[in-house]
Every structure is written in C-alpha cells, then in structure tokens.
Scaffold this motif. Structure first.
Motif, short mmCIF file in Angstrom:
data_model
loop_
_atom_site.label_atom_id
_atom_site.label_comp_id
_atom_site.label_asym_id
_atom_site.label_seq_id
_atom_site.Cartn_x
_atom_site.Cartn_y
_atom_site.Cartn_z
N GLU A 113 -53.94 12.16 33.27
CA GLU A 113 -54.43 12.90 34.43
C GLU A 113 -54.17 12.12 35.72
O GLU A 113 -53.74 12.68 36.73
CB GLU A 113 -55.94 13.13 34.33
CG GLU A 113 -56.38 14.09 33.27
CD GLU A 113 -57.90 14.13 33.20
OE1 GLU A 113 -58.45 15.22 33.45
OE2 GLU A 113 -58.53 13.09 32.93
N CYS A 114 -54.46 10.83 35.64
CA CYS A 114 -54.25 9.98 36.82
C CYS A 114 -52.77 9.91 37.18
O CYS A 114 -52.41 9.97 38.36
CB CYS A 114 -54.80 8.58 36.57
SG CYS A 114 -56.60 8.53 36.50
N TRP A 115 -51.90 9.79 36.17
CA TRP A 115 -50.47 9.73 36.44
C TRP A 115 -49.99 11.04 37.07
O TRP A 115 -49.19 11.01 38.02
CB TRP A 115 -49.67 9.44 35.17
CG TRP A 115 -48.20 9.60 35.41
CD1 TRP A 115 -47.38 10.56 34.90
CD2 TRP A 115 -47.37 8.80 36.27
NE1 TRP A 115 -46.10 10.41 35.39
CE2 TRP A 115 -46.07 9.33 36.22
CE3 TRP A 115 -47.61 7.68 37.07
CZ2 TRP A 115 -45.01 8.79 36.94
CZ3 TRP A 115 -46.55 7.15 37.78
CH2 TRP A 115 -45.27 7.70 37.72
N GLU A 116 -50.47 12.17 36.58
CA GLU A 116 -50.07 13.46 37.15
C GLU A 116 -50.42 13.52 38.64
O GLU A 116 -49.63 13.98 39.45
CB GLU A 116 -50.74 14.61 36.41
CG GLU A 116 -50.13 14.88 35.06
CD GLU A 116 -50.84 16.01 34.32
OE1 GLU A 116 -51.43 16.90 34.98
OE2 GLU A 116 -50.80 15.98 33.08
N TYR A 117 -51.62 13.05 38.97
CA TYR A 117 -52.04 13.01 40.38
C TYR A 117 -51.21 12.00 41.16
O TYR A 117 -50.63 12.31 42.21
CB TYR A 117 -53.53 12.67 40.46
CG TYR A 117 -53.97 12.13 41.79
CD1 TYR A 117 -54.05 12.96 42.90
CD2 TYR A 117 -54.29 10.78 41.95
CE1 TYR A 117 -54.44 12.48 44.13
CE2 TYR A 117 -54.69 10.29 43.17
CZ TYR A 117 -54.76 11.13 44.27
OH TYR A 117 -55.15 10.63 45.49
N TYR A 118 -51.13 10.78 40.63
CA TYR A 118 -50.47 9.67 41.33
C TYR A 118 -49.00 9.96 41.59
O TYR A 118 -48.49 9.68 42.67
CB TYR A 118 -50.63 8.41 40.48
CG TYR A 118 -50.27 7.13 41.17
CD1 TYR A 118 -51.17 6.51 42.04
CD2 TYR A 118 -49.05 6.51 40.95
CE1 TYR A 118 -50.86 5.33 42.68
CE2 TYR A 118 -48.72 5.32 41.58
CZ TYR A 118 -49.63 4.73 42.44
OH TYR A 118 -49.32 3.56 43.06
N SER A 119 -48.33 10.54 40.61
CA SER A 119 -46.89 10.79 40.75
C SER A 119 -46.59 11.87 41.79
O SER A 119 -45.46 11.95 42.27
CB SER A 119 -46.28 11.17 39.39
OG SER A 119 -46.82 12.39 38.94
N THR A 120 -47.57 12.69 42.16
CA THR A 120 -47.34 13.72 43.17
C THR A 120 -47.59 13.22 44.59
O THR A 120 -47.27 13.92 45.55
CB THR A 120 -48.24 14.96 42.94
OG1 THR A 120 -49.61 14.57 43.07
CG2 THR A 120 -47.99 15.59 41.59
#
Length: 189
Positions: A113-120
C-alpha cells in the motif's frame, strides 16, 4: 493581515500547476481552512517530522515515508504543499524506507500500500524546489530562494547518505553471511 479571494486563487493555481494537494491552515491552530486535493492520493495519517531550514517563512516537513511537504507561512495562514519526493527510490530499495516506519504505522499500512502511494508521488529535484521557492516568492511578493538554497542541498545530501549507508550495511551483512556459508562448506569438504 488575512488572506483574501485573490490569495486563494493563487493557492488554487499552485495546486493545479504542481499537481499535488495544497492545504491552507490557520497559523495558530493548524485548523484546515481550505484544501485543494482533487484526485491526488495521500495517506491516512501523518507523523510529521519538522525540518526547519531557516527561521523565516518556509518550513519543510517529512512524512512517515520521508516524503516532503513544503509549508509557506503567509499572512495569517500556513500553505502546505505536498507530498513529493526529492530523489528516486526503486521498488527494491523502498523496503528500506518502509522498514524505517514505526511499528504502529506498519500495522496500519502494509508495504505494498505504501509503495503504491509512494511511487505516485512526483519527484522534484533540488533545482526544481529552488525554482518553486522563486515562484512562491513571486506569487506572494516574498524573497524566498536565496535563504534556503544551501540548506536544501545539505538536507538532500543527508537523506541520500542515510539511504546509501543503510543499503551498504544490508549488503555487507548479506556478503558476510554468504562468506560464512562458503567457509563452512569448504570445511565440510
């Protein structure tokens, strides 16, 4: 002095141009007076770490994933813009960022979840941030860029060094473990 309708138009234009959320907070209470978020994502909660660059109109905050928020003090409000990143972090090295979160946050937010947010999040190099400070100064009739340039360079260097040191430490540990396994296998032969 209170912000007026013209100020709010400038703030909304910042939101649209920068393509990131912008909040207008009361300077004393931090109550949200106005927010411009559109379709941009932001996490459920934040534990901001304040990084005072200088005792002037601009402050930088880092979020739970070391993403950056820029806070401009203007008239009787704080204009908070973000989140954004100042360097690229690959999916592989993102685990290091995630592992630096508190256990409480890890329970609430899974790594994916954090990666999905962070990568955007948009990535703005240091030069871009300096230019944004110039833009903010122009929009709100303030001199911002010169007082922050050296400290911004220092902060970016510290952040990159922290990531590199952690990465090297992890790889060195793996190398030592592999060396120990090879040594044991040679003894058994």
């Amino acid at each position: 002095m209170r912000i007026n309708e013209q100020d709010l138009k400038k703030i909304k234009a910042l939101h649209v141009a920068l393509k990131m959320p912008v909040w207008v907070l009361d300077e004393k209470t931090n109550e949200i007076l106005k927010s411009y978020t559109s379709i941009y994502k932001y996490p459920i909660s934040y534990e901001f770490k304040k990084r005072i660059i200088a005792q002037n109109a601009v402050e930088f905050y880092s979020g739970i994933l070391n993403e950056i928020f820029l806070c401009l003090k203007y008239k009787n409000v704080k204009i908070v813009m973000g989140a954004f990143r100042i360097n690229n972090v690959s999916r592989k090295t993102f685990s290091l960022v995630y592992n630096n979160m508190t256990e409480k946050n890890k329970k609430m937010l899974k790594e994916e979840e954090c990666w999905e947010y962070y990568s955007t999040l948009p990535v703005y190099p240091l030069g871009d941030i300096r230019d944004y400070l110039s833009l903010l100064g122009f929009l709100f009739d303030m001199e911002l860029e010169d007082g922050y340039s050296a400290e911004l360079h220092k902060q970016v260097e510290e952040n990159q060094l922290e990531l590199k040191n952690h990465f090297l430490k992890e790889n060195f540990t793996i190398h030592l473990e592999l060396s120990a396994i090879l040594f044991i296998m040679k003894i058994k032969l």
